[in-house]
Design a protein around this motif. Structure first.
Motif, mmCIF file in Angstrom:
data_model
loop_
_atom_site.group_PDB
_atom_site.id
_atom_site.type_symbol
_atom_site.label_atom_id
_atom_site.label_comp_id
_atom_site.label_asym_id
_atom_site.label_seq_id
_atom_site.Cartn_x
_atom_site.Cartn_y
_atom_site.Cartn_z
ATOM 1 N N GLU A 89 0.846 -1.191 0.000
ATOM 2 C CA GLU A 89 0.000 0.000 0.000
ATOM 3 C C GLU A 89 0.877 1.235 0.000
ATOM 4 O O GLU A 89 2.035 1.205 0.427
ATOM 5 C CB GLU A 89 -0.914 0.034 1.224
ATOM 6 N N SER A 90 0.302 2.348 -0.470
ATOM 7 C CA SER A 90 1.009 3.623 -0.409
ATOM 8 C C SER A 90 0.023 4.721 -0.066
ATOM 9 O O SER A 90 -1.181 4.597 -0.311
ATOM 10 C CB SER A 90 1.690 3.952 -1.740
ATOM 11 N N VAL A 91 0.532 5.794 0.512
ATOM 12 C CA VAL A 91 -0.268 7.001 0.730
ATOM 13 C C VAL A 91 -0.116 7.868 -0.506
ATOM 14 O O VAL A 91 0.990 8.284 -0.851
ATOM 15 C CB VAL A 91 0.189 7.763 1.981
ATOM 16 N N VAL A 92 -1.212 8.116 -1.195
ATOM 17 C CA VAL A 92 -1.204 8.940 -2.406
ATOM 18 C C VAL A 92 -1.755 10.310 -2.051
ATOM 19 O O VAL A 92 -2.862 10.431 -1.519
ATOM 20 C CB VAL A 92 -2.046 8.291 -3.519
ATOM 21 N N HIS A 93 -0.981 11.338 -2.352
ATOM 22 C CA HIS A 93 -1.396 12.720 -2.098
ATOM 23 C C HIS A 93 -1.942 13.306 -3.387
ATOM 24 O O HIS A 93 -1.230 13.418 -4.380
ATOM 25 C CB HIS A 93 -0.223 13.558 -1.601
ATOM 26 N N SER A 94 -3.205 13.681 -3.375
ATOM 27 C CA SER A 94 -3.805 14.333 -4.533
ATOM 28 C C SER A 94 -3.906 15.829 -4.254
ATOM 29 O O SER A 94 -3.401 16.324 -3.244
ATOM 30 C CB SER A 94 -5.179 13.736 -4.830
ATOM 31 N N LEU A 100 -5.086 5.989 1.079
ATOM 32 C CA LEU A 100 -4.325 4.771 0.853
ATOM 33 C C LEU A 100 -4.672 4.185 -0.502
ATOM 34 O O LEU A 100 -5.830 4.195 -0.915
ATOM 35 C CB LEU A 100 -4.627 3.746 1.944
ATOM 36 N N ALA A 101 -3.673 3.662 -1.189
ATOM 37 C CA ALA A 101 -3.893 3.006 -2.471
ATOM 38 C C ALA A 101 -3.089 1.716 -2.507
ATOM 39 O O ALA A 101 -2.008 1.623 -1.913
ATOM 40 C CB ALA A 101 -3.474 3.915 -3.619
ATOM 41 N N SER A 102 -3.613 0.727 -3.195
ATOM 42 C CA SER A 102 -2.872 -0.514 -3.397
ATOM 43 C C SER A 102 -1.710 -0.267 -4.355
ATOM 44 O O SER A 102 -1.772 0.601 -5.231
ATOM 45 C CB SER A 102 -3.796 -1.586 -3.987
ATOM 46 N N LEU A 103 -0.652 -1.053 -4.172
ATOM 47 C CA LEU A 103 0.490 -1.034 -5.076
ATOM 48 C C LEU A 103 0.537 -2.337 -5.856
ATOM 49 O O LEU A 103 0.157 -3.394 -5.344
ATOM 50 C CB LEU A 103 1.798 -0.886 -4.300
ATOM 51 N N VAL A 104 0.982 -2.265 -7.089
ATOM 52 C CA VAL A 104 1.297 -3.464 -7.856
ATOM 53 C C VAL A 104 2.735 -3.328 -8.346
ATOM 54 O O VAL A 104 3.194 -2.234 -8.656
ATOM 55 C CB VAL A 104 0.331 -3.657 -9.056
ATOM 56 N N SER A 117 10.226 3.271 -16.310
ATOM 57 C CA SER A 117 10.320 2.976 -14.883
ATOM 58 C C SER A 117 9.829 1.563 -14.615
ATOM 59 O O SER A 117 9.367 0.862 -15.523
ATOM 60 C CB SER A 117 9.524 4.000 -14.063
ATOM 61 N N GLN A 118 9.902 1.187 -13.353
ATOM 62 C CA GLN A 118 9.454 -0.131 -12.922
ATOM 63 C C GLN A 118 9.229 -0.068 -11.420
ATOM 64 O O GLN A 118 9.425 0.967 -10.790
ATOM 65 C CB GLN A 118 10.511 -1.195 -13.254
ATOM 66 N N GLY A 119 8.790 -1.185 -10.839
ATOM 67 C CA GLY A 119 8.632 -1.258 -9.393
ATOM 68 C C GLY A 119 7.203 -1.026 -8.940
ATOM 69 O O GLY A 119 6.251 -1.067 -9.727
ATOM 70 N N ASP A 120 7.047 -0.775 -7.638
ATOM 71 C CA ASP A 120 5.724 -0.615 -7.047
ATOM 72 C C ASP A 120 5.039 0.636 -7.585
ATOM 73 O O ASP A 120 5.606 1.739 -7.550
ATOM 74 C CB ASP A 120 5.828 -0.535 -5.527
ATOM 75 N N THR A 121 3.815 0.456 -8.057
ATOM 76 C CA THR A 121 3.062 1.523 -8.718
ATOM 77 C C THR A 121 1.646 1.570 -8.155
ATOM 78 O O THR A 121 0.995 0.524 -8.036
ATOM 79 C CB THR A 121 3.001 1.266 -10.236
#
Length: 343
Positions: A89-94, A100-104, A117-121
């Motif tokens: 999960e990540s905290v997304v600032h709009s 909170l948002a899921s990461l893939v 790029s690559q990695g958790d998104t």
């Protein structure tokens, strides 16, 4: 326990921005051996540029080019289509909130043959995406040059700014913030202001310090009621805007800037709430013929459109999404007022 990273996404979609998507044009090819790529773009219904992006070698998919986002974002529908499972999960600032948002975990985000790029998104969904499949943030732009040709409907990403001649362009130095976020110094009748370049927003926004610093100097405050815009959080209510006749960005003069006012959350994230700051969106940026951002040296370049009413070097008002008729897309909310102040 989920893994947390901080992500700032300044994308915004305002109700009432109903311009038609422009057809893609043929773009000049880049030499195959060069570590760069080019392709056609089109506009979404809010006038934001949309490019074709591959995820893990699959696609291409429609991503809004968002210079106000420090990370790329996938829609929930695209993540499900690709069978991607959450990695944390990540905290997304709009613009106006955080959530909170899921990461893939992605093996690659690429444009043409160019790996970005690559990695958790983060994975999100919102009316702000306007039916597109993701946001292309600036996480893959470090050391590169992003070139958007609004007139031809093309975008190019060069691995180095040296690959493109900037002769005849209007150039403005910028300060690098948070790695690849650029802060440009602007000036309005002697008042210094911070300027953020955001292709992911169809309108321009400013904080209350911006309004107060220009009060009685070179701005007109106009009250509205009920205008709304969508970000990844809750809908924003826009009830006040400031109109400024001319803003200087280096050698570029921007005429007739309308900015909606509020102490928006994103200005706190960037540490700019106590300084006069304006985020200029596609209502201003699309007035230029071309725009290029040098993420290696920290420079923003513009080429202006010919205009009979304004001399060379001006980004003249008119022809933006804010002038368009209200759109029926999204929820039933009142539209954003016209961009030009009424006499």
């Amino acid at each position: 326990m989920g893994r947390f990273i901080r992500v700032a996404v300044a994308a915004l979609w305002a109700t009432g921005a109903g311009c038609l998507a422009a057809p893609a044009h043929a773009c000049e090819p880049i030499e195959a051996r060069a570590a760069s790529a080019a392709g056609a773009i089109r506009k979404d219904t809010a006038g934001r540029p949309v490019a074709l992006i591959k995820i893990n070698g699959q696609g291409p998919f429609r991503f809004i080019i968002d210079t106000g986002a420090n990370r790329s974002v996938l829609s929930e529908a695209l993540a499900a289509r690709l069978g991607l499972r959450p990695s944390g999960e990540s905290v997304v600032h709009s613009i106006d909130s955080s959530e909170l948002a899921s990461l893939v975990n992605l093996e690659s985000i690429s444009f043409g043959s160019l790996h970005l790029s690559q990695g958790d998104t983060p994975v999100l969904d919102s009316p702000m995406l306007d039916g597109e499949q993701g946001l292309l943030g600036v996480d893959g732009m470090s050391g590169r040059l992003l070139h958007i040709d609004f007139a031809k409907g093309c975008v190019a990403i060069y691995d180095s700014a040296a690959q493109m001649s900037m002769q005849g362009w209007l150039s403005t130095p910028a300060e690098m913030r948070f790695g690849t976020m650029l802060l440009v110094e602007g000036e309005i009748v002697g008042v210094r202001v911070n300027v953020l370049i955001d292709t992911g927003s169809d309108i321009s926004l400013a904080n209350e310090k911006f309004r107060d610093s220009l009060r009685g100097v070179a701005a007109r405050t106009i009250e509205y009621h009920g205008g709304r815009a969508f970000t990844f959080g809750r809908p924003m209510v826009l009830d006040q805007r400031v109109w400024t006749p001319t803003m200087r960005l280096g050698r570029t003069l921007v005429n007739g800037v309308n900015a909606y006012i509020g102490n928006f959350h994103i200005f706190d994230v960037w540490g700019l709430q106590d300084e006069p700051t304006v985020l200029i969106g596609m209502d201003v940026l699309a007035r230029s013929r071309e725009m290029a951002i040098d993420y290696e040296k920290g420079i923003v370049h513009f080429r202006t459109k010919p205009s009979g009413a304004y001399p060379s070097g001006h980004l003249a008002p008119g022809g933006t999404a804010a002038n368009s008729a209200p759109s029926s897309r999204g929820s039933a909310t009142s539209s954003i007022p016209p961009s030009q102040p009424q006499p």
